[in-house]
Design a protein around this motif. Structure first.
Motif, PDB file in Angstrom:
ATOM      1  N   ARG A   1       0.495  -1.311   0.266  1.00 24.70           N
ATOM      2  CA  ARG A   1      -0.170   0.040  -0.484  1.00 24.70           C
ATOM      3  C   ARG A   1       0.842   1.320   0.363  1.00 24.70           C
ATOM      4  O   ARG A   1       0.756   2.361  -0.768  1.00 24.70           O
ATOM      5  CB  ARG A   1      -0.744  -0.265   1.314  1.00 24.70           C
ATOM      6  CG  ARG A   1      -2.391  -0.698   0.421  1.00 24.70           C
ATOM      7  CD  ARG A   1      -3.448  -0.953   1.955  1.00 24.70           C
ATOM      8  NE  ARG A   1      -2.893  -2.415   2.781  1.00 24.70           N
ATOM      9  CZ  ARG A   1      -3.216  -2.200   3.418  1.00 24.70           C
ATOM     10  NH1 ARG A   1      -3.204  -1.764   4.463  1.00 24.70           N
ATOM     11  NH2 ARG A   1      -2.867  -3.333   3.931  1.00 24.70           N
ATOM     12  N   GLY A   2       2.147   1.372   0.974  1.00 24.00           N
ATOM     13  CA  GLY A   2       3.239   2.340   0.760  1.00 24.00           C
ATOM     14  C   GLY A   2       4.087   2.897  -0.743  1.00 24.00           C
ATOM     15  O   GLY A   2       3.704   3.995  -0.858  1.00 24.00           O
ATOM     16  N   VAL A   3       3.679   1.147  -1.176  1.00 22.94           N
ATOM     17  CA  VAL A   3       3.970   1.576  -2.661  1.00 22.94           C
ATOM     18  C   VAL A   3       3.210   2.641  -3.546  1.00 22.94           C
ATOM     19  O   VAL A   3       3.329   3.779  -4.216  1.00 22.94           O
ATOM     20  CB  VAL A   3       4.471   0.447  -3.824  1.00 22.94           C
ATOM     21  CG1 VAL A   3       4.469   0.345  -5.221  1.00 22.94           C
ATOM     22  CG2 VAL A   3       5.659   0.030  -2.893  1.00 22.94           C
TER      23      VAL A   3
ATOM     24  N   LEU B   1       8.081  -1.558  -9.265  1.00 15.74           N
ATOM     25  CA  LEU B   1       7.320  -2.409  -7.928  1.00 15.74           C
ATOM     26  C   LEU B   1       5.638  -2.700  -8.502  1.00 15.74           C
ATOM     27  O   LEU B   1       5.847  -4.079  -8.741  1.00 15.74           O
ATOM     28  CB  LEU B   1       7.744  -1.644  -7.355  1.00 15.74           C
ATOM     29  CG  LEU B   1       8.776  -1.499  -6.214  1.00 15.74           C
ATOM     30  CD1 LEU B   1       9.154  -1.018  -4.892  1.00 15.74           C
ATOM     31  CD2 LEU B   1       9.560  -3.429  -6.175  1.00 15.74           C
ATOM     32  N   TYR B   2       5.219  -2.008  -9.105  1.00 17.50           N
ATOM     33  CA  TYR B   2       3.425  -2.483  -9.363  1.00 17.50           C
ATOM     34  C   TYR B   2       3.530  -2.263 -10.391  1.00 17.50           C
ATOM     35  O   TYR B   2       2.557  -3.829 -10.422  1.00 17.50           O
ATOM     36  CB  TYR B   2       2.786  -0.955  -9.180  1.00 17.50           C
ATOM     37  CG  TYR B   2       1.442  -0.812  -9.114  1.00 17.50           C
ATOM     38  CD1 TYR B   2       0.361  -1.153  -7.897  1.00 17.50           C
ATOM     39  CD2 TYR B   2       0.717  -0.751 -10.139  1.00 17.50           C
ATOM     40  CE1 TYR B   2      -0.179  -1.112  -8.096  1.00 17.50           C
ATOM     41  CE2 TYR B   2      -0.701  -0.881 -10.068  1.00 17.50           C
ATOM     42  CZ  TYR B   2      -1.175  -0.827  -8.555  1.00 17.50           C
ATOM     43  OH  TYR B   2      -2.457  -1.235  -8.624  1.00 17.50           O
TER      44      TYR B   2
ATOM     45  N   TYR C   1       2.343  -8.611 -13.021  1.00 17.36           N
ATOM     46  CA  TYR C   1       2.414  -9.679 -13.925  1.00 17.36           C
ATOM     47  C   TYR C   1       3.366 -10.557 -12.746  1.00 17.36           C
ATOM     48  O   TYR C   1       2.666 -11.376 -13.437  1.00 17.36           O
ATOM     49  CB  TYR C   1       3.974  -8.469 -14.380  1.00 17.36           C
ATOM     50  CG  TYR C   1       4.372  -9.505 -16.062  1.00 17.36           C
ATOM     51  CD1 TYR C   1       3.385  -9.811 -16.620  1.00 17.36           C
ATOM     52  CD2 TYR C   1       5.028 -11.066 -15.911  1.00 17.36           C
ATOM     53  CE1 TYR C   1       3.676 -10.765 -17.825  1.00 17.36           C
ATOM     54  CE2 TYR C   1       5.037 -11.754 -16.646  1.00 17.36           C
ATOM     55  CZ  TYR C   1       4.466 -11.557 -17.510  1.00 17.36           C
ATOM     56  OH  TYR C   1       4.296 -12.698 -19.132  1.00 17.36           O
ATOM     57  N   PHE C   2       4.386 -10.641 -11.737  1.00 14.12           N
ATOM     58  CA  PHE C   2       4.404 -11.526 -11.501  1.00 14.12           C
ATOM     59  C   PHE C   2       3.423 -13.173 -11.088  1.00 14.12           C
ATOM     60  O   PHE C   2       3.163 -14.044 -10.755  1.00 14.12           O
ATOM     61  CB  PHE C   2       5.117 -10.862 -10.585  1.00 14.12           C
ATOM     62  CG  PHE C   2       6.583 -11.150 -10.529  1.00 14.12           C
ATOM     63  CD1 PHE C   2       6.969 -10.978 -12.142  1.00 14.12           C
ATOM     64  CD2 PHE C   2       7.991 -10.017  -9.866  1.00 14.12           C
ATOM     65  CE1 PHE C   2       8.416 -10.871 -12.480  1.00 14.12           C
ATOM     66  CE2 PHE C   2       9.190  -9.706 -10.473  1.00 14.12           C
ATOM     67  CZ  PHE C   2       9.906  -9.868 -11.801  1.00 14.12           C
ATOM     68  N   ARG C   3       2.380 -11.711 -10.488  1.00 16.30           N
ATOM     69  CA  ARG C   3       1.127 -13.301  -9.814  1.00 16.30           C
ATOM     70  C   ARG C   3       0.784 -13.160 -11.066  1.00 16.30           C
ATOM     71  O   ARG C   3      -0.044 -14.336 -10.604  1.00 16.30           O
ATOM     72  CB  ARG C   3      -0.268 -11.476  -9.294  1.00 16.30           C
ATOM     73  CG  ARG C   3       0.319 -11.625  -7.938  1.00 16.30           C
ATOM     74  CD  ARG C   3      -0.909 -10.754  -7.216  1.00 16.30           C
ATOM     75  NE  ARG C   3      -0.310  -9.466  -6.143  1.00 16.30           N
ATOM     76  CZ  ARG C   3       0.202  -8.313  -6.724  1.00 16.30           C
ATOM     77  NH1 ARG C   3      -0.441  -8.130  -7.537  1.00 16.30           N
ATOM     78  NH2 ARG C   3       0.922  -7.830  -5.431  1.00 16.30           N
ATOM     79  N   SER C   4       0.549 -12.946 -12.669  1.00 17.61           N
ATOM     80  CA  SER C   4      -0.407 -14.071 -13.132  1.00 17.61           C
ATOM     81  C   SER C   4       0.361 -15.158 -13.256  1.00 17.61           C
ATOM     82  O   SER C   4      -0.147 -15.077 -14.327  1.00 17.61           O
ATOM     83  CB  SER C   4      -0.517 -13.025 -14.663  1.00 17.61           C
ATOM     84  OG  SER C   4       1.199 -12.974 -14.820  1.00 17.61           O
ATOM     85  N   ILE C   5       2.154 -15.094 -12.767  1.00 18.32           N
ATOM     86  CA  ILE C   5       2.777 -16.776 -13.733  1.00 18.32           C
ATOM     87  C   ILE C   5       1.980 -17.886 -12.552  1.00 18.32           C
ATOM     88  O   ILE C   5       2.105 -17.376 -11.613  1.00 18.32           O
ATOM     89  CB  ILE C   5       4.337 -16.345 -13.177  1.00 18.32           C
ATOM     90  CG1 ILE C   5       4.493 -15.359 -14.215  1.00 18.32           C
ATOM     91  CG2 ILE C   5       4.751 -17.374 -13.413  1.00 18.32           C
ATOM     92  CD1 ILE C   5       6.401 -13.881 -13.770  1.00 18.32           C
TER      93      ILE C   5
ATOM     94  N   THR D   1      -3.215  -0.530 -18.674  1.00 17.75           N
ATOM     95  CA  THR D   1      -4.330  -0.319 -18.551  1.00 17.75           C
ATOM     96  C   THR D   1      -4.850  -0.544 -17.473  1.00 17.75           C
ATOM     97  O   THR D   1      -5.817  -1.021 -16.991  1.00 17.75           O
ATOM     98  CB  THR D   1      -5.475  -0.841 -19.576  1.00 17.75           C
ATOM     99  OG1 THR D   1      -4.622  -1.921 -20.165  1.00 17.75           O
ATOM    100  CG2 THR D   1      -5.535   0.120 -20.389  1.00 17.75           C
ATOM    101  N   SER D   2      -3.914  -1.758 -17.059  1.00 15.52           N
ATOM    102  CA  SER D   2      -3.939  -2.580 -15.536  1.00 15.52           C
ATOM    103  C   SER D   2      -3.127  -2.149 -14.286  1.00 15.52           C
ATOM    104  O   SER D   2      -3.203  -2.030 -13.529  1.00 15.52           O
ATOM    105  CB  SER D   2      -3.144  -3.960 -16.046  1.00 15.52           C
ATOM    106  OG  SER D   2      -1.295  -3.449 -15.932  1.00 15.52           O
ATOM    107  N   GLY D   3      -3.214  -0.887 -14.397  1.00 16.68           N
ATOM    108  CA  GLY D   3      -3.226   0.458 -13.506  1.00 16.68           C
ATOM    109  C   GLY D   3      -1.779   1.215 -12.972  1.00 16.68           C
ATOM    110  O   GLY D   3      -1.462   1.265 -11.909  1.00 16.68           O
ATOM    111  N   GLY D   4      -0.433   0.779 -14.079  1.00 16.75           N
ATOM    112  CA  GLY D   4       0.308   0.678 -13.906  1.00 16.75           C
ATOM    113  C   GLY D   4       1.345   2.360 -14.295  1.00 16.75           C
ATOM    114  O   GLY D   4       1.682   1.548 -15.393  1.00 16.75           O
ATOM    115  N   VAL D   5       0.569   3.121 -13.877  1.00 14.96           N
ATOM    116  CA  VAL D   5       0.952   4.132 -14.177  1.00 14.96           C
ATOM    117  C   VAL D   5       1.648   5.824 -13.503  1.00 14.96           C
ATOM    118  O   VAL D   5       1.044   5.278 -12.781  1.00 14.96           O
ATOM    119  CB  VAL D   5      -0.229   5.030 -15.323  1.00 14.96           C
ATOM    120  CG1 VAL D   5       0.270   4.186 -17.008  1.00 14.96           C
ATOM    121  CG2 VAL D   5      -1.429   4.914 -15.224  1.00 14.96           C
TER     122      VAL D   5
END
Lengths: 320, 303
Positions: free
Chosen positions: A147-149, A197-198, A203-207, A314-318
């Motif tokens: 959440r800090g990130v 990081l975000y 992405y890692f969660r989708s592996i 679009t997945s929120g990483g901006v």
């Protein structure tokens, strides 16, 4: 018959709408390109097509065939004197090339490139480890960090600018050019870190976990899994994140303008261009050619990763 | 003995699991530590240091002098500060509404099928991708009083004005240009977010509505819009945060528009370089943003 006509009007309207949207988006770029190729007498001409193509601006910025341009004729004659050694000649021409009249585009380009590349590369390494940690490893405090990130997104550059500048001054880093340059490098790395990081975490969660389990059974340590399994599997995501971070650093103006203010040799492209515009060298064809050349690397990089980048956005990483 | 053995084994397994968990925890922290140190020392610490600085008369050479809340008093009693606040609110509200609406419109067009759609979709992302510094000059040229196309159309062709002038030259008009510029630059973002949501809407709802004889407006109002509600809500909040902190998009286009970031930049880095007041300003700006977001979340999103 009536239906057909109505359909036709609808279709034409639709295509006009698309044309309007594309023009709105692209017109400033077309104008840039057109103006960079126009001679001065042509600037007031509203048509985008130059009456006569002018490549001087590009040649000058890229240092093609302008080596001796700024050397006065009398000195050129002097240079033909055979009595002079080559070293002497070089020192004479050098004197004329460094009068500051030419816009050192290539140097600024290199400064920008070096800063952006190094900062995003380091940021990528740190972020890969960090993102793996909070997307795959279980431990207390993980949620707070995650959440800090996200919270860091809220801080504008201006909130960090004054304290970081004060730290650089008080520690003596701002006193030398290299110190300021390194400070800026570190700042760019930090600025790109939360986004990296975000995006990587997502992405890692989708592996699938099962791939990692298989590697564990084969006797890999957790750390080996990162560089033997996770990194090869995420190469597209890693390159996307890298390019995204690169673009953030490449576009940055605020910090560069403060930290590099008194070190002209270390200027990055954004502050160099801004300085060009307020200086006496402000000539539209050069400014537009420089704009085109500044935008080109970013646009090319974007074309390469367009698909991945769009889904990343679009997945929120901006971050802006 | 025979009864005890499984329990003992169980204990050993629990101990082993415990050890594994500790190991896992250590491993996790080891990996995240560099990020935590970097973010802590270069983002969290500076923000705290900024609060501290805002209580001092900051000297560029020599020791700072503690002056309590004097910086805040100076800021809040300065009418130009309130003007900057007003400008910021106008800027944030108009750009947020503008980008969202245009993004929505463009997304509704781009979701349809037409020739060269891939190319068109890539082209309209250009404003968002290109560096700010590379596009501001083209916009400045567009409004250039002598050569620009804007004057050519409005003055030479339509005779709307009685003389040529620079639209970016005066603060009142420059705000409008800055707003249009920001909308142009960031509409691709909202367009992309909305488009990706649009593409995931199930088409069966539309088919059913068509059979029931719904008009296109009704289809939009009762099927599309509810699906988009959440994504539009998040676009708005992201745009508010980003546009509130915007510096480059405004300052590089024109230094006539004093939104808070630009105002602070001028205070802290030009003239007498009053960094103490700058620090106070930066903090006030941050608090204003938080206040705005809390209000938005409570009243608009009703969380």
């Amino acid at each position: 018959m009536v239906v057909k006509k109505k359909n036709f009007i609808r279709k034409t309207g639709f295509f006009l709408l698309i044309l309007l949207i594309v023009t709105f988006a692209v017109f400033p770029f077309l104008q840039m390109l057109s103006l960079s190729l126009k001679y001065q007498f042509d600037w007031g001409n509203p048509s985008l097509i130059p009456r006569k193509i002018n490549l001087e601006a590009y040649k000058e910025l890229l240092n093609i065939g302008t080596k001796l341009r700024t050397v006065p004729d009398s000195i050129k004659r002097l240079l033909e004197n055979k009595a002079l050694t080559r070293a002497q000649k070089r020192s004479i021409t050098k004197k004329y090339q460094e009068t500051g009249d030419i816009f050192p585009f290539l140097r600024y380009f290199w400064n920008s490139f070096f800063l952006s590349f190094t900062a995003s590369f380091i940021s990528l390494i740190v972020a890969t480890l960090g993102a793996y940690s909070f997307s795959r490893v279980n431990y207390r405090g993980r949620g707070i960090i995650q959440r800090g990130v996200l919270f860091v997104y809220m801080f504008g550059g201006i909130l960090l600018l004054i304290p970081l500048y004060q730290v650089a001054i008080k520690s003596g880093l701002a006193r030398t050019g290299s110190g300021s340059f390194i400070s800026l490098l570190v700042i760019y790395m930090v600025q790109t870190l939360p986004v990296s990081l975000y995006m990587l975490g997502n992405y890692f969660r989708s592996i699938p976990f099962s791939i990692e389990e298989a590697a564990l059974i084969d006797g890999c340590t957790r750390f080996e899994i990162i560089y033997r399994v996770i990194i090869p599997l995420s190469l597209p995501a890693l390159s996307t994140v890298f390019i995204y971070a690169f673009m953030i650093a490449w576009n940055e103006y605020l910090f560069a303008s403060v930290f590099l203010r008194s070190y002209k040799n270390l200027y990055t492209l954004p502050i160099g261009l801004k300085a060009l515009f307020v200086s006496k060298n402000a000539i539209w064809d050069r400014i537009m050619a420089a704009s085109i050349l500044t935008a080109t690397p970013v646009v090319i990089l974007f074309m390469i990763v367009q698909k991945n980048l769009v889904s990343g956005l679009t997945s929120g990483g901006v971050k802006e | 003995m025979a009864v005890k053995a499984p329990a003992l084994r169980g204990n050993r397994m629990i101990a082993k699991a415990h050890a594994l968990r500790i190991e896992e925890e250590r491993f996790g922290w080891k990996l995240i530590l560099p990020s935590v140190i970097i973010i802590g020392s270069l983002i969290i610490y500076p923000i705290i240091y900024n609060m501290y600085l805002s209580l001092f008369d900051v000297k560029l050479q020599g020791a700072n002098i503690y002056i309590g809340l004097q910086n805040y008093k100076n800021v809040l009693s300065d009418p130009s500060f309130w003007h900057a606040v007003l400008t910021t609110f106008i800027y944030v509200i108009s750009t947020t509404i503008g980008t969202t609406l245009i993004g929505l419109g463009v997304a509704l067009v781009m979701v349809k099928n037409f020739p060269f759609r891939g190319l068109v979709r890539a082209l309209i992302l250009l404003p968002y991708i290109a560096p700010v510094i590379s596009v501001v000059f083209s916009w400045q040229f567009f409004f250039d009083p002598v050569n620009g196309l804007f004057m050519h159309v409005t003055y030479d062709m339509l005779h709307l004005f009685d003389k040529r002038f620079n639209l970016i030259g005066s603060p009142q008009n420059a705000v409008i240009v800055a707003i249009i510029f920001n909308i142009w630059r960031s509409f691709p973002f909202s367009y992309l977010m909305i488009l990706s949501r649009l593409q995931s809407i199930d088409s069966s709802g539309y088919e059913a509505a068509e059979i029931d004889g719904a008009s296109s407006w009704q289809k939009f109002r009762y099927i599309t819009f509810p699906e988009l509600y959440f994504v539009i809500g998040s676009i708005v909040i992201l745009r508010v945060i980003w546009n509130f902190n915007k510096f480059e998009d405004v300052y590089l286009l024109t230094d006539n528009v004093k939104v808070l970031s630009v105002y602070t930049y001028f205070k802290a880095f030009t003239g007498v370089m009053d960094q103490g007041q700058g620090a106070a300003l930066a903090l006030i700006q941050f608090l204003l943003l938080i206040g705005f977001i809390l209000f938005y979340v409570k009243k608009v999103l009703k969380w």
